[in-house]
Structures are given as C-alpha cells and as structure tokens.
Scaffold this motif. Structure first.
Motif: not given
Length: 85
Positions: A6-7, A19-20, A26-29, A45-46
């Motif tokens: 999700k964004i 984005i998670t 970890d969230a990725l760029p 959250d999309q």
C-alpha cells in the motif's frame, strides 16, 4: 516476481513516494517514472503490485507499480464524486 503493498506517501510535486510491502519490512521508495500509469497519481493506502530493483549498492526500490484491479476504478469514482461536490 510481483509483490504487493500500500502507498504510504506520495509527493506529487517531487514525483516521489514510498510503498509499504504487504509482507512487512521497510517501505520502499519509488518515483513517478516507476508508475505504469504515470498520469494517474497514487493515493495513500491504495494497493499496488510492484517489482523490486536493487540500486545504490543493494538498496531496494519499487518499480513497475500497477494499481490492483478495482483500485483504479474506485479512485477515479472517488475523484469524480469529490469534483461534483
């Protein structure tokens, strides 16, 4: 292999976001150029499907982001409703 997540954030001015992953971690760029549909900006959250690429000595980033089926339509419907006021 396609991953899903999700964004977490997106800055339309800079054209960058995070984005998670659904599986955790970890969230990725990602950048605007990594979106399959560049004209459609992602919303927080999309849910998106994406691939990963290693850059800068092993750091991962999300590439080839595609909104999940149904997500793109619901976002467009939501935008249309908000414009109608």
């Amino acid at each position: 292999m396609t991953h899903f997540g999700k964004i977490k954030s997106y800055d339309s001015g800079k054209g960058t976001g995070m984005i998670t992953p659904d599986k955790g971690g970890d969230a990725l760029p990602f950048g605007r150029k990594d979106l399959q549909q560049e004209a459609q900006e992602p919303s927080v959250d999309q849910r998106y499907g994406y691939d990963t690429s290693e850059v800068d000595g092993g750091n991962k980033r999300a590439i080839n982001l595609q909104p999940q089926q149904g997500e793109a339509e619901s976002v467009q419907e939501e935008q249309a409703r908000s414009q109608q006021g």
